[in-house]
Motif scaffolding. Structure first.
Motif, PDB file in Angstrom:
ATOM      1  N   ASP A 120      39.900 -57.851 -16.408  1.00  0.00           N
ATOM      2  CA  ASP A 120      39.374 -57.283 -17.646  1.00  0.00           C
ATOM      3  C   ASP A 120      39.883 -58.166 -18.784  1.00  0.00           C
ATOM      4  O   ASP A 120      40.675 -57.744 -19.629  1.00  0.00           O
ATOM      5  N   ILE A 121      39.453 -59.420 -18.772  1.00  0.00           N
ATOM      6  CA  ILE A 121      40.057 -60.459 -19.608  1.00  0.00           C
ATOM      7  C   ILE A 121      39.827 -60.247 -21.103  1.00  0.00           C
ATOM      8  O   ILE A 121      40.615 -60.710 -21.920  1.00  0.00           O
ATOM      9  N   THR A 122      38.819 -59.506 -21.482  1.00  0.00           N
ATOM     10  CA  THR A 122      38.605 -59.247 -22.909  1.00  0.00           C
ATOM     11  C   THR A 122      39.453 -58.079 -23.420  1.00  0.00           C
ATOM     12  O   THR A 122      39.412 -57.764 -24.605  1.00  0.00           O
ATOM     13  N   ASN A 123      40.251 -57.473 -22.548  1.00  0.00           N
ATOM     14  CA  ASN A 123      41.120 -56.356 -22.921  1.00  0.00           C
ATOM     15  C   ASN A 123      42.111 -56.797 -24.009  1.00  0.00           C
ATOM     16  O   ASN A 123      42.726 -57.858 -23.905  1.00  0.00           O
ATOM     17  N   GLY A 124      42.280 -55.972 -25.035  1.00  0.00           N
ATOM     18  CA  GLY A 124      43.196 -56.284 -26.131  1.00  0.00           C
ATOM     19  C   GLY A 124      44.668 -56.263 -25.741  1.00  0.00           C
ATOM     20  O   GLY A 124      45.499 -56.856 -26.419  1.00  0.00           O
ATOM     21  N   THR A 125      44.999 -55.599 -24.626  1.00  0.00           N
ATOM     22  CA  THR A 125      46.378 -55.556 -24.137  1.00  0.00           C
ATOM     23  C   THR A 125      46.556 -56.659 -23.102  1.00  0.00           C
ATOM     24  O   THR A 125      45.973 -56.598 -22.016  1.00  0.00           O
ATOM     25  N   ALA A 126      47.349 -57.676 -23.435  1.00  0.00           N
ATOM     26  CA  ALA A 126      47.478 -58.862 -22.578  1.00  0.00           C
ATOM     27  C   ALA A 126      47.897 -58.526 -21.152  1.00  0.00           C
ATOM     28  O   ALA A 126      47.381 -59.105 -20.193  1.00  0.00           O
ATOM     29  N   ASN A 127      48.822 -57.583 -20.969  1.00  0.00           N
ATOM     30  CA  ASN A 127      49.317 -57.261 -19.628  1.00  0.00           C
ATOM     31  C   ASN A 127      48.328 -56.462 -18.787  1.00  0.00           C
ATOM     32  O   ASN A 127      48.602 -56.167 -17.630  1.00  0.00           O
ATOM     33  N   THR A 149      42.048 -64.359 -23.966  1.00  0.00           N
ATOM     34  CA  THR A 149      40.740 -63.696 -23.889  1.00  0.00           C
ATOM     35  C   THR A 149      39.569 -64.657 -23.731  1.00  0.00           C
ATOM     36  O   THR A 149      38.458 -64.225 -23.438  1.00  0.00           O
ATOM     37  N   THR A 150      39.784 -65.952 -23.886  1.00  0.00           N
ATOM     38  CA  THR A 150      38.684 -66.914 -23.731  1.00  0.00           C
ATOM     39  C   THR A 150      38.595 -67.510 -22.326  1.00  0.00           C
ATOM     40  O   THR A 150      37.663 -68.249 -22.025  1.00  0.00           O
ATOM     41  N   VAL A 151      39.553 -67.185 -21.461  1.00  0.00           N
ATOM     42  CA  VAL A 151      39.599 -67.765 -20.111  1.00  0.00           C
ATOM     43  C   VAL A 151      38.513 -67.158 -19.222  1.00  0.00           C
ATOM     44  O   VAL A 151      38.296 -65.947 -19.227  1.00  0.00           O
ATOM     45  N   ASN A 152      37.832 -68.008 -18.473  1.00  0.00           N
ATOM     46  CA  ASN A 152      36.949 -67.580 -17.397  1.00  0.00           C
ATOM     47  C   ASN A 152      37.672 -67.779 -16.084  1.00  0.00           C
ATOM     48  O   ASN A 152      38.388 -68.771 -15.916  1.00  0.00           O
ATOM     49  N   THR A 153      37.487 -66.857 -15.138  1.00  0.00           N
ATOM     50  CA  THR A 153      38.013 -67.079 -13.799  1.00  0.00           C
ATOM     51  C   THR A 153      36.987 -67.874 -13.001  1.00  0.00           C
ATOM     52  O   THR A 153      35.814 -67.939 -13.365  1.00  0.00           O
ATOM     53  N   GLY A 154      37.441 -68.466 -11.912  1.00  0.00           N
ATOM     54  CA  GLY A 154      36.509 -69.095 -10.989  1.00  0.00           C
ATOM     55  C   GLY A 154      35.676 -68.056 -10.267  1.00  0.00           C
ATOM     56  O   GLY A 154      34.553 -68.321  -9.822  1.00  0.00           O
ATOM     57  N   ILE A 155      36.231 -66.849 -10.151  1.00  0.00           N
ATOM     58  CA  ILE A 155      35.532 -65.750  -9.493  1.00  0.00           C
ATOM     59  C   ILE A 155      34.254 -65.443 -10.253  1.00  0.00           C
ATOM     60  O   ILE A 155      34.252 -65.300 -11.468  1.00  0.00           O
ATOM     61  N   ASN A 156      33.165 -65.351  -9.513  1.00  0.00           N
ATOM     62  CA  ASN A 156      31.846 -64.992 -10.017  1.00  0.00           C
ATOM     63  C   ASN A 156      31.149 -66.146 -10.728  1.00  0.00           C
ATOM     64  O   ASN A 156      30.136 -65.946 -11.385  1.00  0.00           O
ATOM     65  N   GLY A 157      31.697 -67.363 -10.600  1.00  0.00           N
ATOM     66  CA  GLY A 157      30.993 -68.532 -11.082  1.00  0.00           C
ATOM     67  C   GLY A 157      29.943 -68.958 -10.054  1.00  0.00           C
ATOM     68  O   GLY A 157      29.938 -68.489  -8.919  1.00  0.00           O
ATOM     69  N   ALA A 158      29.050 -69.831 -10.429  1.00  0.00           N
ATOM     70  CA  ALA A 158      28.014 -70.330  -9.520  1.00  0.00           C
ATOM     71  C   ALA A 158      28.609 -71.431  -8.644  1.00  0.00           C
ATOM     72  O   ALA A 158      28.244 -72.601  -8.728  1.00  0.00           O
ATOM     73  N   GLN A 159      29.556 -71.038  -7.808  1.00  0.00           N
ATOM     74  CA  GLN A 159      30.253 -71.960  -6.922  1.00  0.00           C
ATOM     75  C   GLN A 159      30.631 -71.215  -5.647  1.00  0.00           C
ATOM     76  O   GLN A 159      30.559 -69.982  -5.598  1.00  0.00           O
ATOM     77  N   ILE A 160      31.070 -71.924  -4.666  1.00  0.00           N
ATOM     78  CA  ILE A 160      31.361 -71.311  -3.376  1.00  0.00           C
ATOM     79  C   ILE A 160      32.505 -70.303  -3.476  1.00  0.00           C
ATOM     80  O   ILE A 160      33.484 -70.526  -4.166  1.00  0.00           O
ATOM     81  N   ALA A 205      35.500 -53.440 -14.530  1.00  0.00           N
ATOM     82  CA  ALA A 205      36.925 -53.408 -14.193  1.00  0.00           C
ATOM     83  C   ALA A 205      37.240 -51.980 -13.762  1.00  0.00           C
ATOM     84  O   ALA A 205      37.478 -51.104 -14.592  1.00  0.00           O
ATOM     85  N   LEU A 206      37.213 -51.738 -12.452  1.00  0.00           N
ATOM     86  CA  LEU A 206      37.350 -50.386 -11.913  1.00  0.00           C
ATOM     87  C   LEU A 206      38.795 -50.061 -11.561  1.00  0.00           C
ATOM     88  O   LEU A 206      39.632 -50.949 -11.438  1.00  0.00           O
ATOM     89  N   ASP A 207      39.054 -48.784 -11.359  1.00  0.00           N
ATOM     90  CA  ASP A 207      40.374 -48.313 -10.955  1.00  0.00           C
ATOM     91  C   ASP A 207      40.442 -48.168  -9.444  1.00  0.00           C
ATOM     92  O   ASP A 207      39.417 -48.041  -8.764  1.00  0.00           O
TER      93      ASP A 207
END
Length: 189
Positions: A87-94, A117-128, A156-158
């Protein structure tokens, strides 16, 4: 392996699985995205050689997410549940990357680098994407059992969406997931 035809939400997603380990003391990659660890966005959820659980993300050969548990996972006789949530756009860093074990959020890490908050993960990118191995190197296969693997794109589920505590025994048990998996999401029995 799975390669999405187009990128989904690389900032907000959930991965959930039940597993039982068979081999301890070796690096084993549970889930990874990206074939090249030196360029682009690359992510991995893995067990280390010391049996700790780690989620790591690199962007252009720079580590921008690193969560390494203090807890070790050495019980090869019991199933347990892992939930990894972004949940990278979350205002709480932790609260931007969370790991839950059997319904309980891990709050203390041996190493904790949460993303900006600007970081993208590799997860869900158009890659293997790989389950049970790393694409870049062929010697990090998992030796374990996996069941009820879910990837949810865009939410971002519980952990309570995938399991619940038994009122009598207090044991964490699986429940049927009833939500949507999103565009690139999936469920593997």
């Amino acid at each position: 392996t799975f390669t999405p035809s187009s990128a989904g939400d690389q900032k907000t997603w959930t991965w959930s699985a039940w597993l039982e380990r068979s081999n301890l003391g070796t690096e084993q990659v549970l889930w990874t995205a990206g074939a090249d660890t030196n360029t682009g966005e690359w992510s991995a959820l893995r067990f280390t050689t010391t049996d700790q659980l780690q989620f790591i993300n690199n962007t252009s050969n720079s580590t921008d997410i690193n969560l390494l548990t203090t807890q070790v996972f050495r019980d090869s006789s019991a199933w347990f549940h892992i939930l990894l949530r972004a949940d990278i756009t979350n205002g709480t860093a932790n609260d931007r990357i969370d790991i839950y074990i059997n319904g309980t959020k891990i709050d203390t890490y041996s190493t904790e680098t949460q993303p900006g908050t600007t970081v993208n993960t590799g997860i869900n990118g158009a890659q293997i994407h790989n389950i049970g191995r790393e694409a870049a190197r062929t010697n990090y296969y998992c030796d374990l059992y996996l069941a009820e693997v879910h990837f949810v794109d865009g939410q971002a589920l519980d952990s309570t969406d995938f399991g619940e505590f038994d009122a009598t025994t207090g044991v964490w048990n699986p429940i049927k997931f009833t939500g949507s998996h999103g565009t690139n999401g999936f469920h593997l029995d």
